[in-house]
Scaffold this motif. Structure first.
Motif, PDB file in Angstrom:
ATOM      1  N   UNK A 190      21.720  12.253  -3.548  1.00 33.94           N
ATOM      2  CA  UNK A 190      23.154  12.431  -3.356  1.00 33.94           C
ATOM      3  C   UNK A 190      23.421  13.839  -2.829  1.00 33.94           C
ATOM      4  N   UNK A 191      24.134  13.907  -1.722  1.00 33.40           N
ATOM      5  CA  UNK A 191      24.394  15.183  -1.056  1.00 33.40           C
ATOM      6  C   UNK A 191      25.730  15.805  -1.432  1.00 33.40           C
ATOM      7  N   UNK A 192      26.642  15.015  -2.005  1.00 30.12           N
ATOM      8  CA  UNK A 192      27.983  15.517  -2.302  1.00 30.12           C
ATOM      9  C   UNK A 192      28.904  15.492  -1.091  1.00 30.12           C
ATOM     10  N   UNK A 193      28.427  14.948   0.043  1.00 29.65           N
ATOM     11  CA  UNK A 193      29.257  14.899   1.245  1.00 29.65           C
ATOM     12  C   UNK A 193      30.368  13.857   1.119  1.00 29.65           C
ATOM     13  N   UNK A 194      30.091  12.779   0.394  1.00 31.83           N
ATOM     14  CA  UNK A 194      31.084  11.711   0.207  1.00 31.83           C
ATOM     15  C   UNK A 194      31.484  11.731  -1.264  1.00 31.83           C
ATOM     16  N   UNK A 195      32.646  12.294  -1.558  1.00 26.58           N
ATOM     17  CA  UNK A 195      32.961  12.717  -2.924  1.00 26.58           C
ATOM     18  C   UNK A 195      34.413  12.435  -3.278  1.00 26.58           C
ATOM     19  N   UNK A 196      34.628  12.096  -4.538  1.00 29.78           N
ATOM     20  CA  UNK A 196      35.985  11.948  -5.050  1.00 29.78           C
ATOM     21  C   UNK A 196      36.029  12.385  -6.510  1.00 29.78           C
ATOM     22  N   UNK A 197      37.153  12.880  -6.976  1.00 33.10           N
ATOM     23  CA  UNK A 197      37.269  13.293  -8.379  1.00 33.10           C
ATOM     24  C   UNK A 197      38.686  13.052  -8.872  1.00 33.10           C
ATOM     25  N   UNK A 198      38.806  12.967 -10.186  1.00 37.44           N
ATOM     26  CA  UNK A 198      40.111  12.792 -10.805  1.00 37.44           C
ATOM     27  C   UNK A 198      40.066  13.431 -12.187  1.00 37.44           C
ATOM     28  N   UNK A 199      41.173  14.038 -12.593  1.00 32.88           N
ATOM     29  CA  UNK A 199      41.262  14.608 -13.941  1.00 32.88           C
ATOM     30  C   UNK A 199      42.424  13.957 -14.667  1.00 32.88           C
ATOM     31  N   UNK A 200      42.147  13.503 -15.872  1.00 31.20           N
ATOM     32  CA  UNK A 200      43.169  12.890 -16.710  1.00 31.20           C
ATOM     33  C   UNK A 200      43.083  13.523 -18.093  1.00 31.20           C
ATOM     34  N   UNK A 201      43.936  14.511 -18.328  1.00 28.45           N
ATOM     35  CA  UNK A 201      43.893  15.230 -19.609  1.00 28.45           C
ATOM     36  C   UNK A 201      42.592  16.000 -19.763  1.00 28.45           C
ATOM     37  N   UNK A 202      41.835  15.683 -20.794  1.00 30.83           N
ATOM     38  CA  UNK A 202      40.578  16.381 -21.070  1.00 30.83           C
ATOM     39  C   UNK A 202      39.381  15.754 -20.347  1.00 30.83           C
ATOM     40  N   UNK A 203      39.623  14.743 -19.575  1.00 32.83           N
ATOM     41  CA  UNK A 203      38.533  14.002 -18.943  1.00 32.83           C
ATOM     42  C   UNK A 203      38.516  14.178 -17.431  1.00 32.83           C
ATOM     43  N   UNK A 204      37.325  14.328 -16.892  1.00 32.33           N
ATOM     44  CA  UNK A 204      37.142  14.468 -15.448  1.00 32.33           C
ATOM     45  C   UNK A 204      36.178  13.381 -14.979  1.00 32.33           C
ATOM     46  N   UNK A 205      36.519  12.741 -13.886  1.00 39.00           N
ATOM     47  CA  UNK A 205      35.663  11.718 -13.297  1.00 39.00           C
ATOM     48  C   UNK A 205      35.182  12.195 -11.933  1.00 39.00           C
ATOM     49  N   UNK A 206      33.891  12.046 -11.681  1.00 34.71           N
ATOM     50  CA  UNK A 206      33.298  12.430 -10.405  1.00 34.71           C
ATOM     51  C   UNK A 206      32.615  11.217  -9.805  1.00 34.71           C
ATOM     52  N   UNK A 207      32.881  10.935  -8.553  1.00 29.81           N
ATOM     53  CA  UNK A 207      32.252   9.809  -7.861  1.00 29.81           C
ATOM     54  C   UNK A 207      31.637  10.294  -6.553  1.00 29.81           C
ATOM     55  N   UNK A 208      30.451   9.801  -6.251  1.00 31.72           N
ATOM     56  CA  UNK A 208      29.750  10.147  -5.020  1.00 31.72           C
ATOM     57  C   UNK A 208      29.116   8.893  -4.438  1.00 31.72           C
ATOM     58  N   UNK A 209      29.056   8.828  -3.114  1.00 29.46           N
ATOM     59  CA  UNK A 209      28.420   7.688  -2.464  1.00 29.46           C
ATOM     60  C   UNK A 209      27.407   8.154  -1.431  1.00 29.46           C
ATOM     61  N   UNK A 210      26.404   7.315  -1.222  1.00 28.09           N
ATOM     62  CA  UNK A 210      25.428   7.517  -0.154  1.00 28.09           C
ATOM     63  C   UNK A 210      25.071   6.158   0.435  1.00 28.09           C
ATOM     64  N   UNK A 211      24.813   6.138   1.719  1.00 32.02           N
ATOM     65  CA  UNK A 211      24.415   4.900   2.385  1.00 32.02           C
ATOM     66  C   UNK A 211      23.061   4.446   1.858  1.00 32.02           C
ATOM     67  N   UNK A 212      22.948   3.154   1.555  1.00 32.82           N
ATOM     68  CA  UNK A 212      21.677   2.589   1.095  1.00 32.82           C
ATOM     69  C   UNK A 212      20.995   1.786   2.191  1.00 32.82           C
ATOM     70  N   UNK A 213      21.763   0.998   2.951  1.00 33.38           N
ATOM     71  CA  UNK A 213      21.181   0.214   4.033  1.00 33.38           C
ATOM     72  C   UNK A 213      22.247  -0.121   5.063  1.00 33.38           C
ATOM     73  N   UNK A 214      21.803  -0.405   6.287  1.00 33.46           N
ATOM     74  CA  UNK A 214      22.743  -0.769   7.338  1.00 33.46           C
ATOM     75  C   UNK A 214      23.604   0.403   7.773  1.00 33.46           C
ATOM     76  N   UNK A 215      24.875   0.144   7.954  1.00 35.90           N
ATOM     77  CA  UNK A 215      25.786   1.193   8.415  1.00 35.90           C
ATOM     78  C   UNK A 215      27.157   1.041   7.769  1.00 35.90           C
ATOM     79  N   UNK A 216      27.615   2.120   7.162  1.00 34.77           N
ATOM     80  CA  UNK A 216      28.996   2.257   6.699  1.00 34.77           C
ATOM     81  C   UNK A 216      29.442   3.628   7.166  1.00 34.77           C
TER      82      UNK A 216
END
Length: 234
Positions: A190-216
């Protein structure tokens, strides 16, 4: 001085310096004014048409790109609404993909599975919970992406805000995603190039994606991460 008859008029065709340039300009003007019956520049009319068509195509392309971006933003917004409700299937369907595989792990210690400035942060600021999940999503046509989602609990909203601020700095480190081998895939970094985050009170969510096959494309990978960051803990 030599002359040439063009459209019934005799015009000089030789001259030096500025007068020669004026003569040449006059010949060009007469040729253009004479239409098909007089002097023409080889391919001149088609060149004008091609330039006009090129400008029109460029404008249409820009309009199409703008429309596509607007549509993606709208689908991403709808996907985030579904994600907040806990409906991951509907959230990802907005982006044209669905879940193919999933694995998850819970633990309460963050230092051992983090690195860089993120690890430094956790050595000073204790996390209270850590949940990690790994998904394989695809569009049904052989194009797939690996998605990491990490939910971090902090002791206070202030700590959560500080953590998110550090996390958003590219190259500041990361919480290690679960290994792609857990989904039966080859190792994916995971490179961190495709990234999203959200904070809700005391909680933080981090999401990352990477291509596995084909093309997106990059925008779709980004959108998947940004939508998935709104998912509640699994």
């Amino acid at each position: 001085m030599e002359f040439r008859t063009i459209n019934g008029r005799r015009v000089p065709i030789k001259g030096g310096g500025k007068s020669g340039a004026v003569v040449a300009a006059g010949v060009l003007a007469l040729g253009l004014a004479g239409g098909t019956g007089g002097l023409t520049l080889g391919g001149g009319s088609s060149l004008v048409s091609e330039v006009g068509a090129g400008a029109q195509n460029a404008a249409q392309g820009a309009s199409s790109g703008s429309s596509g971006s607007a549509q993606l933003r709208a689908r991403k917004s709808e996907g985030q609404k579904s994600a907040r409700k806990g409906d991951s299937e509907a959230a990802w369907q907005r982006l044209g993909v669905k879940q193919l595989k999933r694995t998850a792990r819970q633990q309460a210690e963050c230092v051992a599975v983090s690195f860089g400035q993120i690890r430094d942060f956790f050595t000073r600021t204790r996390c209270t919970s850590l949940d990690r999940a790994l998904f394989l999503v695809g569009d049904g046509a052989g194009n797939t992406a690996v998605l990491s989602v990490v939910w971090v609990g902090l002791a206070s909203t202030r700590d959560a805000d500080k953590f998110e601020s550090v996390m958003k700095i590219h190259g500041s480190g990361d919480i290690q995603p679960l290994g792609s081998a857990m989904l039966g895939l080859a190792d994916i970094r995971f490179t961190g190039e495709n990234y999203g985050s959200d904070r809700n009170g005391k909680n933080v969510t981090i999401a990352e994606t990477e291509l596995a096959s084909g093309h997106l494309d990059r925008d779709t990978l980004d959108a998947i991460a940004e939508v998935s960051a709104y998912l509640p803990r699994i």
